[in-house]
Design a protein around this motif. Structure first.
Motif, PDB file in Angstrom:
ATOM      1  N   LEU A 184      11.067 -39.321  17.365  1.00 54.78           N
ATOM      2  CA  LEU A 184      10.274 -40.470  16.925  1.00 54.78           C
ATOM      3  C   LEU A 184       8.998 -40.595  17.750  1.00 54.78           C
ATOM      4  O   LEU A 184       7.928 -40.924  17.210  1.00 54.78           O
ATOM      5  N   GLN A 185       9.097 -40.326  19.030  1.00 48.62           N
ATOM      6  CA  GLN A 185       7.900 -40.374  19.879  1.00 48.62           C
ATOM      7  C   GLN A 185       6.876 -39.326  19.460  1.00 48.62           C
ATOM      8  O   GLN A 185       5.665 -39.546  19.560  1.00 48.62           O
ATOM      9  N   LYS A 186       7.362 -38.191  18.967  1.00 49.75           N
ATOM     10  CA  LYS A 186       6.468 -37.121  18.507  1.00 49.75           C
ATOM     11  C   LYS A 186       6.033 -37.319  17.065  1.00 49.75           C
ATOM     12  O   LYS A 186       5.326 -36.463  16.511  1.00 49.75           O
ATOM     13  N   SER A 187       6.458 -38.441  16.439  1.00 50.08           N
ATOM     14  CA  SER A 187       6.156 -38.708  15.026  1.00 50.08           C
ATOM     15  C   SER A 187       6.599 -37.556  14.132  1.00 50.08           C
ATOM     16  O   SER A 187       5.909 -37.183  13.169  1.00 50.08           O
ATOM     17  N   ALA A 188       7.768 -36.987  14.445  1.00 47.12           N
ATOM     18  CA  ALA A 188       8.271 -35.844  13.690  1.00 47.12           C
ATOM     19  C   ALA A 188       9.074 -36.262  12.461  1.00 47.12           C
ATOM     20  O   ALA A 188       9.331 -35.432  11.584  1.00 47.12           O
ATOM     21  N   LEU A 189       9.456 -37.547  12.400  1.00 46.17           N
ATOM     22  CA  LEU A 189      10.277 -37.996  11.280  1.00 46.17           C
ATOM     23  C   LEU A 189      10.233 -39.506  11.182  1.00 46.17           C
ATOM     24  O   LEU A 189       9.787 -40.197  12.100  1.00 46.17           O
ATOM     25  N   GLN A 190      10.700 -40.015  10.048  1.00 44.36           N
ATOM     26  CA  GLN A 190      10.968 -41.436   9.870  1.00 44.36           C
ATOM     27  C   GLN A 190      12.469 -41.611   9.671  1.00 44.36           C
ATOM     28  O   GLN A 190      13.136 -40.717   9.138  1.00 44.36           O
ATOM     29  N   LEU A 191      13.000 -42.759  10.079  1.00 44.05           N
ATOM     30  CA  LEU A 191      14.438 -42.960  10.109  1.00 44.05           C
ATOM     31  C   LEU A 191      14.823 -44.232   9.372  1.00 44.05           C
ATOM     32  O   LEU A 191      14.225 -45.294   9.597  1.00 44.05           O
ATOM     33  N   VAL A 192      15.829 -44.121   8.503  1.00 42.07           N
ATOM     34  CA  VAL A 192      16.387 -45.261   7.787  1.00 42.07           C
ATOM     35  C   VAL A 192      17.879 -45.326   8.083  1.00 42.07           C
ATOM     36  O   VAL A 192      18.603 -44.340   7.865  1.00 42.07           O
TER      37      VAL A 192
END
Length: 486
Positions: free
Chosen positions: A326-334
């Protein structure tokens, strides 16, 4: 044959876990194979209220008969499984129908102190129905009991002359139904049961052992889990008993309701799609992002999790690994789920830390669960153990590639062999953060750099048969084998 199917919950009446999905679908699949199936469930207060309020469509209640068991009045309400011809019997005792809350626990999260009495009475009522002592003009050729709440029925049937044989299914061996020794005497059970070969388990009374010892056949919900529970690591202290009954133990993989979980006809989706129109899945992803207030960045894969927030589901692994991505903006999470307050708070904190890329919904929302499967690119199931798992089957059906710890049913259903013809997800094989991280990095790299390989895995996933047809056929064979051996 006439089959009495016993469960402590069944969808859409009441649900706390995957057992409810099985109990709501397998009886229907067995009916389609020509059997007469009656489902019997406790008449919880919330269940009766939902039916009377019309929240369970197209069903009505009819008080059919009243029994007296051990001096206690037990009413049997008749209804049916919505959309089917499956007869449902609701066992009404005050401890069920006059008590609000969770079927198994109070508002404080602790087990109801009289669970041994509640579910023993439920088992007595089921045996009365099965043996035609309930005045219903129906008897069972076979009783299929599920999990510890139904275990004592297998012992009761053995004590009843001319009673039908029983099949007992383990959905999760971690839950034994344990009670203190005085419960043995509360229920009037004979002292002979208080020994390790029967119901005693390290100084406690074990309801699940009643099923494991006295049922004619045992099943669990995947071949992988059937093997695992015979080992010390996964047997929860019962592996010796299960090895002794190895010849009577089968692993039959659960199916899913492919009419309810159908991306081409799902009423909860903004845009229906299928494996031949996969490009339309991205419209559901956009719709989910908008609904949950996530940044509309299509380059980032949307990663989903739906499930109980308990240690079994590998949440410590997720919490150790996800912040870096998440810090690397590699994905979004639901995330959608509820459970242990510790995990609820940890994921809520994650959503506060990354408000544009993380959405956490605490509780259960059927519509949102469907939309997550339709909108997610990747679905996380890093369970430490998983008897079968249903969410990975929903994910395969919806082309949300599952990333799993390859145990139990997860290892039986998710293929990650480096074979483009068969691969349908991503697996890791050690319950450690580095193993999860390596699998996640591999999945994200494929998503970013090899669209054709990603699409092929989605088509493989969506092309599988996850219906109850094969499973019902396997149970049919097992029932026939059981009847021929008694």
């Amino acid at each position: 044959m006439n089959i009495l199917f016993m469960a402590s919950e069944a969808f859409p009446f009441i649900k706390t876990g995957g057992l409810a999905d099985v109990a709501g679908a397998l009886p229907r699949a067995l009916m389609k194979r020509g059997h007469s199936v009656h489902l019997i469930v406790p008449a919880y207060q919330s269940l009766l209220a939902r039916i009377r309020a019309g929240e369970v469509p197209s069903v009505a209640l009819k008080l059919t008969t009243t029994l007296t068991l051990e001096g206690e009045r037990v009413a049997l309400w008749r209804t049916r499984l919505p959309g089917t011809r499956v007869t449902v019997w609701l066992v009404d005792i005050p401890a069920f129908s006059e008590r609000s809350g969770n079927p198994y626990t109070g508002l404080d999260g602790r087990d109801w102190p009289d669970n041994h009495q509640r579910f023993f009475r439920f088992c007595q009522a089921a045996v009365a129905v099965a043996t035609n002592r309930a005045g219903l003009n129906w008897s069972a050729d076979l009783v299929h009991a599920n999990d510890w709440q139904c275990g004592m029925a297998c012992w009761l049937l053995r004590q009843t002359p001319s009673a039908p044989p029983s099949v007992f299914t383990i959905h999760n061996l971690a839950y034994h139904g344990l009670f203190s020794q005085p419960a043995l005497y509360d229920l009037g059970l004979p002292d002979t049961l208080w020994q390790p070969d029967y119901l005693e388990f390290y100084g406690q009374l074990s309801f699940i052992k009643a099923g494991l010892v006295f049922a004619h056949r045992l099943t669990t919900v995947s071949p992988g889990y059937a093997r695992e529970i015979q080992t010390p690591d996964m047997g929860h202290g019962l592996d010796g008993l299960l090895r002794a009954r190895h010849d009577d133990l089968s692993g039959i993989l659960n199916g899913i309701d492919t009419e309810v979980w159908h991306p081409g006809r799902d009423r909860y989706l903004a845009t229906p799609y299928n494996q031949h129109r996969l490009q339309r899945k991205s419209l559901n992803t956009a719709d989910l992002r908008k609904q949950l207030g996530l940044t509309m960045i299509t380059e980032q894969p949307l990663v989903g999790f739906v499930g109980r927030m308990v240690a079994q589901k590998g949440l410590d692994l997720l919490l150790a690994v996800l912040p870096e991505y998440l810090q690397k903006s590699a994905l979004q999470l639901v995330v959608l789920g509820k459970g242990d307050p510790h995990y609820e708070q940890a994921f809520a904190k994650l959503a506060l830390t990354f408000p544009d890329t993380v959405s956490v919904t605490l509780g259960y929302d059927e519509a949102l669960a469907h939309r997550i499967e339709a909108g997610a690119d990747l679905f996380l199931m890093p369970s430490l153990f998983e008897p079968c798992g249903l969410n990975q089957l929903y994910s395969l059906r919806y082309g949300a590639l599952p990333l799993v710890h390859a145990v139990g049913g997860l290892g039986d259903t998710v293929v990650d062999e480096g074979n483009p013809v068969r691969d349908n997800g991503f697996c890791f094989h050690r319950p450690q953060p580095d193993a999860l991280s390596a699998a996640l990095s591999r999945a994200l790299e494929m998503y970013e750099k090899d669209t054709s390989a990603w699409r092929q895995r989605q088509r493989n996933a969506m092309g599988g048969d996850y219906s109850w047809n094969q499973s019902a056929a396997a149970y049919d064979q097992l029932y026939q084998k059981t009847l021929s051996s008694v």
